[in-house]
Scaffold this active site. Structure first.
Site: not given
Ligand code: NAD
Length: 454
Positions: A206, A240
């Site tokens: 997502e 998002c």
């Molecule tokens: P992110 O991708 O930075 O982090 C998400 C999760 O991934 C966190 O739990 C983090 O600890 C983990 N993570 C980070 N780096 C990692 C790595 N190298 N390897 C494995 N895991 C890792 O996202 P964010 O900043 O927490 O959220 C914002 C983003 O999420 C935006 O792009 C937004 O559009 C998206 N988002 C999408 C939805 C949806 O339902 N489609 C909902 C909310 C947010």
């Protein structure tokens, strides 16, 4: 990891196949959320001052609604489904059995830290899986209360929370799961997909994107302005589904800009930082990122920033350069670029610069434009004459397409995403036409006619 092994052993006891076991688990979770609803709102407020109203509506009540949907439909959705047979396997009865996949891993982001950890968890539990969930490290207060609730409601062999950042994620990803459910950025989504591929583990990703919002000359401008500001202000733009930028017909641009300003003042006052109804930017890094996006821009309204509180007010930006960082990636904050267009191809010229977004919106009273908008653009889901609200309907699948996501969930779609559809044919024994068995005797002409049997 001991937990992974424990959950594997627990799943093989087949306890989670039992529907009463699943119902009981969901009911216990529901009670705990109801009991802790105020504490959850306090925790999210402590993380980034999300208004309590937004927490109730978009976090706790949202999850409770998902639990209720599962409880109401579980028996029906879990039943084997009979489908029609055909001549090729006559006589037979044909079924789809829905089975739990096994061990599910959920990795959640920070922006809706409760909802985006718990909503997929509810689907995974309803479908009879074990779950390990990793909340975001950027919302430690929420992560702590999620762990406390889950630890109280479930034995760790069934559902558990693991805390940590990138390293914890990587350690979890090194294990073999039966499904990985990730919500976050497209950049990290690719890392998740790659790790999952090593074990051929199916994923739901997502993700996000640059969500366009079109306002044409036939739209009700006042209503459009109100609904755009609502969708953008929610969580201070860190949603998002928030409209990322506006494309407005040039004849109504001035009017829309005026209405947008009016609506901001109506809802949040002249000094937005004083409003109790706006969250804060999650951390200093994102605050500085967003603040720098305002450098050298023509600001039509807003621009208020408060360094010590990571606050940026809703800000309208006039026709930014498309090569400026503001128009390169997902904004994920309260900044709203506004472009005017004259003809529909001008819309395409901007929208098609980007990967398919998670959402798109159009405000228009023209049926033709609404139809074209749906047919001509690729995006996860959208709304005509509003923003964001499609997420509230559990009968609609929620997910992206292309770079904004893989797969979807919510309601029945969630139940299905965490279930394997096992196809079973129960063959009758009273007749067994010899035609398919060797030595093959049918003329080729008849063999080529066989398609009619399927
Ligand atoms: P992110 O991708 O930075 O982090 C998400 C999760 O991934 C966190 O739990 C983090 O600890 C983990 N993570 C980070 N780096 C990692 C790595 N190298 N390897 C494995 N895991 C890792 O996202 P964010 O900043 O927490 O959220 C914002 C983003 O999420 C935006 O792009 C937004 O559009 C998206 N988002 C999408 C939805 C949806 O339902 N489609 C909902 C909310 C947010």
């Amino acid at each position: 990891m001991e937990l992974h092994k424990q959950q594997q052993a627990f799943f093989s006891t087949q306890k989670t196949r039992n529907l009463s076991f699943r119902r009981d688990a969901l009911k216990r979770l529901r009670n705990a959320i109801i009991e802790q609803e105020d504490a959850i709102a306090d925790a999210i407020y402590a993380d980034f001052k999300k208004p309590r109203f937004e927490t109730f509506v978009a976090e706790t009540q949202f999850v409770l609604a998902e639990i209720n949907t599962m409880l109401k439909n579980l028996e029906f959705w879990a039943q084997s489904e009979r489908v029609s047979g055909n001549l090729a396997n006559f006589p037979s009865r044909n079924y789809i059995y829905r089975e739990p996949l096994g061990q599910v891993l959920i990795i959640a982001p920070w922006n809706y830290p409760f909802q985006l950890t718990l909503t997929p968890m509810v689907g995974a539990i309803a479908a009879g899986n074990t779950v390990v969930a990793k909340p975001s490290e950027l919302t430690p207060n929420t992560a702590a209360i999620v762990e406390k609730i889950i630890g109280k409601v479930f034995v760790a062999e069934h559902v558990a929370v693991v805390q940590g950042g990138v390293e914890t994620s990587q350690e979890l990803l090194s294990k073999r799961w039966d499904h990985i459910f990730f919500t976050g950025s497209p950049r990290i989504g690719k890392i998740i997909y790659e790790s999952a591929a090593k074990h051929l583990t199916p994923v739901t990703l997502e993700l996000g994107g640059k969500n366009p919002c079109i306002v044409d000359e036939t739209a009700n401008i006042s209503l459009a302005a109100k609904r755009i500001i609502w969708g953008k202000a929610l969580n201070l733009g860190q949603t998002c589904l928030a409209p990322d930028y506006l494309l407005v017909h040039h004849t109504v641009k001035d009017k829309l800009v005026q209405k947008l300003k009016d609506k901001i003042v109506e809802a949040y006052g002249e000094k937005q930082s004083q409003s109790a109804d706006l969250a804060r930017i999650i951390n200093e890094r994102h605050y500085n990122r967003l603040k720098s996006l305002l450098d050298d821009q023509r600001i039509l309204y807003g621009g208020e920033t408060v360094d010590e509180d990571n606050f940026i007010g809703l800000t309208l930006v006039d026709e930014p350069d498309l090569n400026n960082p503001l128009m390169q990636g997902e904004i994920f904050g309260p900044i709203l670029p506004i472009f005017s267009y004259e003809k529909e191809p001008d819309i395409d010229a901007i929208v098609k610069r980007y990967e398919k977004p998670l959402a798109a919106y159009i405000f228009s009273n023209k049926r033709d434009s609404q139809k074209k908008f749906i047919a001509q653009h690729g995006f996860g889901g959208g709304v005509i004459n509003d923003t964001v609200i499609h997420i509230a309907n559990k009968n609609l699948p929620f997910g992206g397409v292309g770079h904004s996501g893989v797969g979807a969930y919510h309601g029945k779609t969630s139940f299905d995403v965490f279930s394997h559809k096992k196809a079973i044919v129960k063959r009758g024994r009273w007749i067994d036409p010899p035609l398919r068995y060797a030595p093959y005797k049918l003329p080729e002409k008849i063999a080529k006619w066989v398609k009619h049997l399927f």
